[in-house]
Design a protein around this motif. Structure first.
Motif, PDB file in Angstrom:
ATOM      1  N   LYS A 241       0.839  -1.194   0.000  1.00  0.00           N
ATOM      2  CA  LYS A 241       0.000   0.000   0.000  1.00  0.00           C
ATOM      3  C   LYS A 241       0.880   1.252   0.000  1.00  0.00           C
ATOM      4  N   SER A 242       0.499   2.209  -0.811  1.00  0.00           N
ATOM      5  CA  SER A 242       1.261   3.452  -0.907  1.00  0.00           C
ATOM      6  C   SER A 242       0.878   4.380   0.238  1.00  0.00           C
ATOM      7  N   ARG A 243       1.889   4.876   0.952  1.00  0.00           N
ATOM      8  CA  ARG A 243       1.674   5.785   2.062  1.00  0.00           C
ATOM      9  C   ARG A 243       2.674   6.946   1.978  1.00  0.00           C
ATOM     10  N   MET A 244       2.225   8.075   2.512  1.00  0.00           N
ATOM     11  CA  MET A 244       3.126   9.234   2.601  1.00  0.00           C
ATOM     12  C   MET A 244       3.862   9.174   3.935  1.00  0.00           C
ATOM     13  N   MET A 254       3.770   8.014   9.460  1.00  0.00           N
ATOM     14  CA  MET A 254       3.121   7.401   8.305  1.00  0.00           C
ATOM     15  C   MET A 254       1.717   7.971   8.178  1.00  0.00           C
ATOM     16  N   ALA A 255       1.353   8.394   6.983  1.00  0.00           N
ATOM     17  CA  ALA A 255       0.057   9.042   6.776  1.00  0.00           C
ATOM     18  C   ALA A 255      -0.649   8.468   5.559  1.00  0.00           C
ATOM     19  N   LYS A 256      -1.963   8.453   5.652  1.00  0.00           N
ATOM     20  CA  LYS A 256      -2.809   7.970   4.568  1.00  0.00           C
ATOM     21  C   LYS A 256      -3.498   9.158   3.908  1.00  0.00           C
ATOM     22  N   PRO A 257      -3.493   9.218   2.587  1.00  0.00           N
ATOM     23  CA  PRO A 257      -4.126  10.373   1.925  1.00  0.00           C
ATOM     24  C   PRO A 257      -5.645  10.337   2.039  1.00  0.00           C
ATOM     25  N   ARG A 258      -6.232  11.501   2.298  1.00  0.00           N
ATOM     26  CA  ARG A 258      -7.684  11.632   2.228  1.00  0.00           C
ATOM     27  C   ARG A 258      -8.101  11.794   0.772  1.00  0.00           C
ATOM     28  N   SER A 259      -9.333  11.544   0.518  1.00  0.00           N
ATOM     29  CA  SER A 259      -9.864  11.749  -0.825  1.00  0.00           C
ATOM     30  C   SER A 259      -9.836  13.233  -1.173  1.00  0.00           C
ATOM     31  N   VAL A 260      -9.494  13.528  -2.412  1.00  0.00           N
ATOM     32  CA  VAL A 260      -9.492  14.931  -2.859  1.00  0.00           C
ATOM     33  C   VAL A 260     -10.908  15.489  -2.891  1.00  0.00           C
ATOM     34  N   LEU A 261     -11.905  14.608  -2.811  1.00  0.00           N
ATOM     35  CA  LEU A 261     -13.305  15.042  -2.825  1.00  0.00           C
ATOM     36  C   LEU A 261     -13.849  15.272  -1.421  1.00  0.00           C
ATOM     37  N   GLY A 266     -10.004  17.779   1.826  1.00  0.00           N
ATOM     38  CA  GLY A 266      -9.516  17.240   0.565  1.00  0.00           C
ATOM     39  C   GLY A 266      -8.051  17.569   0.335  1.00  0.00           C
ATOM     40  N   GLY A 267      -7.292  16.549  -0.066  1.00  0.00           N
ATOM     41  CA  GLY A 267      -5.868  16.758  -0.341  1.00  0.00           C
ATOM     42  C   GLY A 267      -4.974  16.705   0.884  1.00  0.00           C
ATOM     43  N   THR A 268      -5.546  16.432   2.065  1.00  0.00           N
ATOM     44  CA  THR A 268      -4.731  16.326   3.280  1.00  0.00           C
ATOM     45  C   THR A 268      -4.479  14.854   3.607  1.00  0.00           C
ATOM     46  N   PHE A 269      -3.813  14.615   4.744  1.00  0.00           N
ATOM     47  CA  PHE A 269      -3.435  13.259   5.137  1.00  0.00           C
ATOM     48  C   PHE A 269      -3.906  12.962   6.554  1.00  0.00           C
ATOM     49  N   VAL A 270      -4.236  11.713   6.791  1.00  0.00           N
ATOM     50  CA  VAL A 270      -4.574  11.248   8.132  1.00  0.00           C
ATOM     51  C   VAL A 270      -3.340  10.567   8.717  1.00  0.00           C
ATOM     52  N   CYS A 271      -2.922  11.022   9.884  1.00  0.00           N
ATOM     53  CA  CYS A 271      -1.761  10.428  10.546  1.00  0.00           C
ATOM     54  C   CYS A 271      -2.147   9.047  11.064  1.00  0.00           C
TER      55      CYS A 271
END
Length: 336
Positions: A241-244, A254-261, A266-271
């Motif tokens: 899985k791709s993670r930021m 390690m963060a998971k991207p939120r949906s841009v919608l 939108g465009g942020t990350f969940v820690c």
């Protein structure tokens, strides 16, 4: 046949020193003349007028310009010495004013923020544009001129060090120039450290705005940002899985991207997780060679093991190097 006599290497070396010294001294003088003039233009057409009109209160003037007028006065005094040929004495006395430059560097962030706030106001922006349009400024904007003292400090160090190096030990101002060069190098390092802290603060603020979740609260305080980027997390079962990842001097996030919608974020990350680098054991499983194809990193913590993969060999090498630095930093070990 006439001969000029035997060569004298010592005399030739001294002649080379004198030529280099002369060129450096001339460059220092000419650049100081331009610098002092530009400092004076800002003081005359911005500081003095804004103070006289009461456009900015004293605290706001200080926030935008810092010790600008004191820096200008120090430059005027130095220029008098340089024009009289008093290189050693003038530069040594000038070094007594170098604290102004550290104060100016410490105020740089506040200066930029305060000026940007005032430039959003139409009457202030119009005034600035009117002043910038004067022919004396040669097309330069106030935003271009405000960093001038910090750029000049680096020039001072380069020129005075070169001047000291090309002054013979038997010269009357050798000791003064040497002391001035040492002091300028010391202050330049201090100012560089302040600049690094400011840049780190900007990066931490940027990252904080990208992150959400309870683990991200207060995350960036007191940390040094080192690197960020996408990596593939390889689970025991299933697909990678791709993670930021955001790497700090003491932690890996390690963060998971939120949906841009997403309506609000939108465009942020969940820690998702925060790993302490002081407890990390790092191993590069493959990808040691310079061959293409990427590689795999193993990060072991007391209660979890991460396998991180990249298909980019160069990116993996950068991550390995940065992670090594973070581990050593967290353990209070030398970086190199």
């Amino acid at each position: 046949m006439w001969s000029s006599g035997p060569r004298c290497p010592v005399r030739e070396q001294r002649a080379r020193w004198e030529r280099k010294r002369g060129r450096t001294a001339l460059e220092l003088l000419e650049t100081e003349q331009r610098y002092e003039k530009q400092l004076g233009l800002v003081a005359q057409y911005f500081l003095c007028i804004l103070r006289a009109k009461g456009t900015l209160r004293p605290a706001e003037l200080q926030a935008v310009f810092g010790p600008w007028e004191s820096i200008h006065a120090a430059s005027q005094k130095l220029l008098l010495h340089l024009e009289a040929g008093n290189w050693g004495a003038g530069l040594e006395r000038f070094c007594h004013h170098l604290e102004l430059y550290t104060c100016f560097a410490a105020n740089e962030e506040q200066s930029r923020a305060t000026l940007q706030k005032w430039l959003r106001k139409k009457h202030f922006r119009k005034f600035v544009q009117l002043q910038e349009g004067r022919p004396e400024f040669g097309g330069l904007r106030l935003l271009d001129l405000l960093p001038l003292p910090l750029k000049r400090l680096q020039q001072y160090e380069n020129l005075v060090v070169a001047l000291a190096e090309n002054t013979g030990p038997d010269s009357s101002d050798y000791q003064q120039l040497t002391r001035a060069a040492e002091k300028l190098s010391e202050v330049t390092q201090q100012v560089s450290a302040i600049g690094r802290e400011h840049e780190n603060g900007r990066q931490l603020h940027r990252i904080q705005t990208l992150l959400s979740g309870h683990r991200a609260k207060g995350l960036t305080k007191g940390r040094w940002f080192l690197r960020q980027g996408w990596l593939l997390v390889v689970p025991p079962k299933g697909e990678p899985k791709s993670r930021m990842f955001f790497l700090f001097s003491d932690a890996l996030l390690m963060a998971k991207p939120r949906s841009v919608l997403h309506i609000l974020h939108g465009g942020t990350f969940v820690c998702q997780a925060l790993y302490p680098m002081a407890q990390c054991q790092l191993q590069r499983i493959f990808g040691h060679s310079g061959a293409t194809g990427g590689g795999l990193l193993s990060l072991s913590f007391p209660h979890e093991k991460l396998l991180l993969m990249s298909t980019d060999q160069e990116a993996l090498s950068h991550w390995y190097h940065s992670l090594t630095i973070a581990i050593r930093y967290a353990l209070n070990l030398p970086w190199f």
